[in-house]
Design a protein around this motif. Sequence first.
Motif, PDB file in Angstrom:
ATOM      1  N   CYS A  37       4.181  13.031  -8.180  1.00 42.30           N
ATOM      2  CA  CYS A  37       5.542  11.996  -7.236  1.00 42.30           C
ATOM      3  C   CYS A  37       4.953  12.313  -5.656  1.00 42.30           C
ATOM      4  N   LEU A  38       4.871  13.771  -6.077  1.00 45.04           N
ATOM      5  CA  LEU A  38       4.310  14.546  -4.464  1.00 45.04           C
ATOM      6  C   LEU A  38       3.161  14.604  -4.040  1.00 45.04           C
ATOM      7  N   CYS A  39       1.511  13.751  -4.715  1.00 43.39           N
ATOM      8  CA  CYS A  39       1.265  12.721  -4.503  1.00 43.39           C
ATOM      9  C   CYS A  39       0.879  11.884  -3.796  1.00 43.39           C
ATOM     10  N   ILE A  40       1.855  11.028  -4.698  1.00 51.27           N
ATOM     11  CA  ILE A  40       2.447   9.349  -3.705  1.00 51.27           C
ATOM     12  C   ILE A  40       2.889  10.168  -2.217  1.00 51.27           C
ATOM     13  N   VAL A  41       3.910  10.786  -2.175  1.00 42.29           N
ATOM     14  CA  VAL A  41       4.563  10.171  -1.044  1.00 42.29           C
ATOM     15  C   VAL A  41       4.074  11.724  -0.008  1.00 42.29           C
ATOM     16  N   SER A  42       3.243  12.092  -0.718  1.00 41.72           N
ATOM     17  CA  SER A  42       2.512  12.607   0.713  1.00 41.72           C
ATOM     18  C   SER A  42       1.871  11.804   1.518  1.00 41.72           C
ATOM     19  N   LEU A  43       1.494  10.712   0.690  1.00 47.15           N
ATOM     20  CA  LEU A  43       0.980   9.229   1.276  1.00 47.15           C
ATOM     21  C   LEU A  43       1.747   8.299   2.329  1.00 47.15           C
ATOM     22  N   SER A  44       3.214   9.113   2.126  1.00 48.70           N
ATOM     23  CA  SER A  44       3.965   8.337   3.148  1.00 48.70           C
ATOM     24  C   SER A  44       3.742   6.898   4.984  1.00 48.70           C
ATOM     25  N   ASP A  45       3.879   6.194   5.197  1.00 53.94           N
ATOM     26  CA  ASP A  45       3.509   5.757   6.373  1.00 53.94           C
ATOM     27  C   ASP A  45       4.680   6.622   7.414  1.00 53.94           C
ATOM     28  N   ASP A  46       6.122   7.713   6.520  1.00 52.47           N
ATOM     29  CA  ASP A  46       7.490   7.390   7.689  1.00 52.47           C
ATOM     30  C   ASP A  46       6.150   9.221   7.800  1.00 52.47           C
ATOM     31  N   TRP A  47       6.539   9.646   8.909  1.00 53.62           N
ATOM     32  CA  TRP A  47       5.011  11.134   9.123  1.00 53.62           C
ATOM     33  C   TRP A  47       6.303  12.410   8.737  1.00 53.62           C
ATOM     34  N   LEU A  48       7.527  12.004   8.738  1.00 55.04           N
ATOM     35  CA  LEU A  48       8.480  13.193   8.511  1.00 55.04           C
ATOM     36  C   LEU A  48       8.472  13.022   6.854  1.00 55.04           C
ATOM     37  N   GLU A  49       8.565  12.210   6.541  1.00 54.35           N
ATOM     38  CA  GLU A  49       8.851  12.149   4.215  1.00 54.35           C
ATOM     39  C   GLU A  49       7.480  13.016   4.435  1.00 54.35           C
ATOM     40  N   ALA A  50       6.282  12.604   4.464  1.00 56.73           N
ATOM     41  CA  ALA A  50       4.543  12.455   4.131  1.00 56.73           C
ATOM     42  C   ALA A  50       4.220  14.348   4.631  1.00 56.73           C
ATOM     43  N   SER A  51       5.243  14.790   5.677  1.00 57.41           N
ATOM     44  CA  SER A  51       4.484  16.120   6.155  1.00 57.41           C
ATOM     45  C   SER A  51       5.119  17.306   4.939  1.00 57.41           C
ATOM     46  N   LYS A  52       6.578  16.510   4.034  1.00 58.12           N
ATOM     47  CA  LYS A  52       7.347  18.062   3.739  1.00 58.12           C
ATOM     48  C   LYS A  52       6.821  17.581   2.150  1.00 58.12           C
ATOM     49  N   ALA A  53       6.100  16.331   2.217  1.00 60.13           N
ATOM     50  CA  ALA A  53       5.187  16.433   0.396  1.00 60.13           C
ATOM     51  C   ALA A  53       3.811  17.209   0.874  1.00 60.13           C
ATOM     52  N   SER A  54       3.205  16.401   1.844  1.00 63.45           N
ATOM     53  CA  SER A  54       2.038  17.704   1.999  1.00 63.45           C
ATOM     54  C   SER A  54       2.651  19.200   2.299  1.00 63.45           C
ATOM     55  N   ASP A  55       3.185  20.057   2.635  1.00 61.95           N
ATOM     56  CA  ASP A  55       3.836  21.132   2.260  1.00 61.95           C
ATOM     57  C   ASP A  55       4.833  21.625   1.271  1.00 61.95           C
ATOM     58  N   ALA A  56       4.995  21.146   0.371  1.00 63.71           N
ATOM     59  CA  ALA A  56       5.525  21.144  -0.821  1.00 63.71           C
ATOM     60  C   ALA A  56       4.181  21.352  -2.004  1.00 63.71           C
TER      61      ALA A  56
END
Length: 296
Positions: free
Chosen positions: A133-152
Amino acid sequence: MAALQNLAASYCKTETGHCDWEWKMVNETDKHTKLVLSDDSPLKIDGEAVRLEIGKNEELLDALGNWLCQGPVDDDVDPSRVSGLNPWPSEAILGHGYEELPSMVTWAAVGVWKNLAISQWTHELHFAKPFGCLCIVSLSDDWLEASKASDALYHIGVANEEVDCFEERLRYHHDDFCQDEPSWEDSQRNSCATYKAEQLCVYADDLAEAHSDIESATEACCVCGGGTIFDPATCVDLEEWKDGDGDGCGVYEEHAWCFEHGGNVDGYGNGVSADTACCVCGGGLFIDQGGERNEL
């Protein structure tokens, strides 16, 4: 939930309080690496005690995983659109609760996982389920959501998202590479199509069918991380396809370009994108048992 992610964080002696984490080799002999703070962000407040308490609470971890897997935010289907509020975390306004903006809980859950991952003892114990799910959320169109997942993902040691998250993203974005369990329904007669349309994956465990060999949508449905991935060996690329720069499907695979460039059409392959032409990007042709080529 937002308060929990803040409590689980560590803060450093920097202008913003942000900590800069990096992977460093701590043992030259066995090439062991460790997640450490960079020299220019010394620790000020350590959230390890909170992370330890979260790690002990299996019920909380399950809930955090479920909320994470509800994302990423989708402006087209998010229920909060009925309230007339913007569901995107990076553009949200204060003063609204979960019923109006459920996507805020998902964003906060991503933040908890990001901070939990600072502690390396959590990686093998708790990240098997949320990884996809982190892999998927890191592709979010929302930069804040995507950046948190990428950091995780970075905190748990993912050096290359395109490579390490390839199968999870392929399963999520390209239905043709994944097949739902035929005729499967949960205890409330919801099919995999319903799970996708109504974003029910977060409730998969609650709606599991106890009398079925495959109980949960997490096993049966592609959108929930289940289903069956087709053997790539049965797929062939479109013959002689190249993009506008002369790069073929092999180059897209080598450089993991599919998710960044796979959908580009303008100037690419006479109007055919890599997503359509290349097996590695979810396109190409499948060979059936009779030797016939079937377009995806």
